[in-house]
Design an enzyme around this catalytic site. Structure first.
Site, PDB file in Angstrom:
ATOM      1  N   LYS A  52       0.776  -1.389  -0.072  1.00 33.46           N
ATOM      2  CA  LYS A  52       0.023  -0.051   0.105  1.00 33.46           C
ATOM      3  C   LYS A  52       1.008   1.142   0.011  1.00 33.46           C
ATOM      4  O   LYS A  52       0.504   2.179  -0.774  1.00 33.46           O
ATOM      5  CB  LYS A  52      -0.933  -0.105   1.437  1.00 33.46           C
ATOM      6  CG  LYS A  52      -2.146  -1.060   1.109  1.00 33.46           C
ATOM      7  CD  LYS A  52      -2.927  -1.189   2.349  1.00 33.46           C
ATOM      8  CE  LYS A  52      -3.848  -2.477   2.173  1.00 33.46           C
ATOM      9  NZ  LYS A  52      -4.800  -2.749   3.511  1.00 33.46           N
ATOM     10  N   GLN A  96      -4.791  -1.645   9.480  1.00 31.83           N
ATOM     11  CA  GLN A  96      -4.687  -2.956   8.906  1.00 31.83           C
ATOM     12  C   GLN A  96      -5.162  -3.883   9.945  1.00 31.83           C
ATOM     13  O   GLN A  96      -4.896  -4.144  10.954  1.00 31.83           O
ATOM     14  CB  GLN A  96      -3.126  -3.158   8.936  1.00 31.83           C
ATOM     15  CG  GLN A  96      -2.873  -4.617   7.580  1.00 31.83           C
ATOM     16  CD  GLN A  96      -3.322  -4.561   6.314  1.00 31.83           C
ATOM     17  OE1 GLN A  96      -3.662  -3.553   5.718  1.00 31.83           O
ATOM     18  NE2 GLN A  96      -3.831  -5.657   5.979  1.00 31.83           N
ATOM     19  N   ASP A 119     -11.125   2.558   3.628  1.00 30.96           N
ATOM     20  CA  ASP A 119     -11.585   1.173   3.466  1.00 30.96           C
ATOM     21  C   ASP A 119     -12.946   0.735   3.439  1.00 30.96           C
ATOM     22  O   ASP A 119     -12.991  -0.446   2.924  1.00 30.96           O
ATOM     23  CB  ASP A 119     -10.884   0.498   4.769  1.00 30.96           C
ATOM     24  CG  ASP A 119      -9.560  -0.374   4.768  1.00 30.96           C
ATOM     25  OD1 ASP A 119      -9.004  -0.663   3.429  1.00 30.96           O
ATOM     26  OD2 ASP A 119      -8.798  -0.502   5.851  1.00 30.96           O
TER      27      ASP A 119
HETATM   28  N1  GUN Z   1      -6.903  -7.241   6.092  1.00 35.11           N
HETATM   29  C1  GUN Z   1      -7.146  -7.772   4.863  1.00 35.11           C
HETATM   30  N2  GUN Z   1      -7.715  -7.054   4.046  1.00 35.11           N
HETATM   31  C2  GUN Z   1      -7.969  -5.733   4.461  1.00 35.11           C
HETATM   32  C3  GUN Z   1      -8.234  -4.385   4.172  1.00 35.11           C
HETATM   33  O1  GUN Z   1      -8.728  -4.226   2.929  1.00 35.11           O
HETATM   34  N3  GUN Z   1      -8.075  -3.388   4.681  1.00 35.11           N
HETATM   35  C4  GUN Z   1      -7.234  -3.462   6.055  1.00 35.11           C
HETATM   36  N4  GUN Z   1      -7.247  -2.383   6.821  1.00 35.11           N
HETATM   37  N5  GUN Z   1      -7.134  -4.605   6.550  1.00 35.11           N
HETATM   38  C5  GUN Z   1      -7.250  -5.697   5.824  1.00 35.11           C
END
Ligand code: GUN
Length: 293
Positions: A52, A96, A119
């Site tokens: 990211k 996350q 998100d």
């Molecule tokens: N863990 C797995 N997928 C995601 C996501 O799309 N966002 C976040 N914040 N954590 C994750």
């Protein structure tokens, strides 16, 4: 059969985002800024977060990575979230997941300002999406809608079967595919662990979105000739054919299903690369105050 190349489509969208950022900043606009919080050192989470951060660099965003110790109190995380909520330079914030067991994901998500929730996990964004108001859409469903759109797949009036009812994929996917829009306007069926006849239901589908996390679940005899198949599964399974000793496997028995499909996504290189693009799209919208002022 046409392969939907998510990797290629995602690179093209990143180029588009980068040029939008250049235009925006050239005319005096602020550089979009994403903050990511990672708690602990889970290897998969470390990989996702570093991808990211790299994607932010690639399109010209600023990013801030905040690390919190695995054993920290939940309060420390909540305070950090509140601090970022107040920081006018930061447009989007993600925490996350998963979090360590002693922290409540629900509480943390609800503490994130819905205006920075890129998100799309905050109940305000989920609720707004459900009733068709502008909202940050969760990354995977948003990415799949973009893949369908850019692949020119017509969805109106089609029967879409979704395998899996998770909050981050199956459920939002069902809302997006049934909404009055293109892509959308589908008749949607969600299959889950209590569905009586999954193979029979899948055989009636024009579009199948497999998101239950069971490698190779969708077999050729469950797919109608000419169907569109979107594979959301990404399970690491052991393999003696790769150097690392494992490979990523989707929920679809690709080799046997692909010849029957009009379109299909591979794993890897299908849905996966689109999820980060969705996060970038949401962050750009946040920076431009497109959804909330
Ligand atoms: N863990 C797995 N997928 C995601 C996501 O799309 N966002 C976040 N914040 N954590 C994750």
């Amino acid at each position: 059969m046409s392969l939907i190349n998510g990797k290629e489509i995602s690179e093209k969208i990143k180029d588009e985002i980068a040029s939008r950022v250049r235009e925006h900043t050239a005319s005096g606009g602020k550089v979009p800024h994403l903050a990511a919080i990672i708690v602990g050192n889970d290897p998969a989470s470390e990989t996702y977060v570093s991808h990211k951060v790299k994607a932010c660099e690639r399109v010209g965003f600023r990013s801030t990575l905040v690390r919190i110790d695995e054993n920290a109190e939940e309060q420390e995380l909540l305070e950090k979230v509140s601090e970022i909520n107040q920081d006018d330079d930061i447009d989007g914030l993600i925490v996350q997941l998963p979090l360590p067991g002693h922290m409540s994901e629900e509480k943390v998500i609800e503490t994130i300002s819905y205006k920075k929730d890129v998100d799309g996990f905050h109940p305000v964004n989920v609720g707004r999406m459900a009733i068709g108001l502008p909202a940050y859409l969760p990354a995977t469903p948003f990415g799949i809608m973009e893949l369908l759109r850019r692949s020119g797949i017509k969805t109106k009036g089609k029967h879409c079967v979704i395998l899996g009812r998770s909050n981050i994929v199956g459920k939002p996917m069902s809302l997006l595919m049934s909404r009055k829009a293109e892509p959308g306007n589908c008749t949607v069926t969600i299959c889950h662990s209590s569905t009586v006849d999954i193979p029979g239901t899948c055989r009636t589908a024009d579009i199948i979105i497999a998101a239950m996390g069971t490698p190779g679940f969708l077999k050729a005899d469950m797919v109608k000739e000419g169907a569109v198949v979107i594979d959301v599964g990404i399970t690491r399974v052991k393999s003696d054919k790769t150097k690392s000793g494992w490979k990523l496997t989707g929920d679809v028995d690709f080799e046997n299903v692909a010849p029957k499909c009009s379109h299909i996504t591979p794993v890897p290189g299908g849905v996966g690369p689109m999820t980060i693009v969705s996060l970038l799209e949401n962050t750009l919208m946040a920076a431009g105050r497109k959804i909330y002022t």
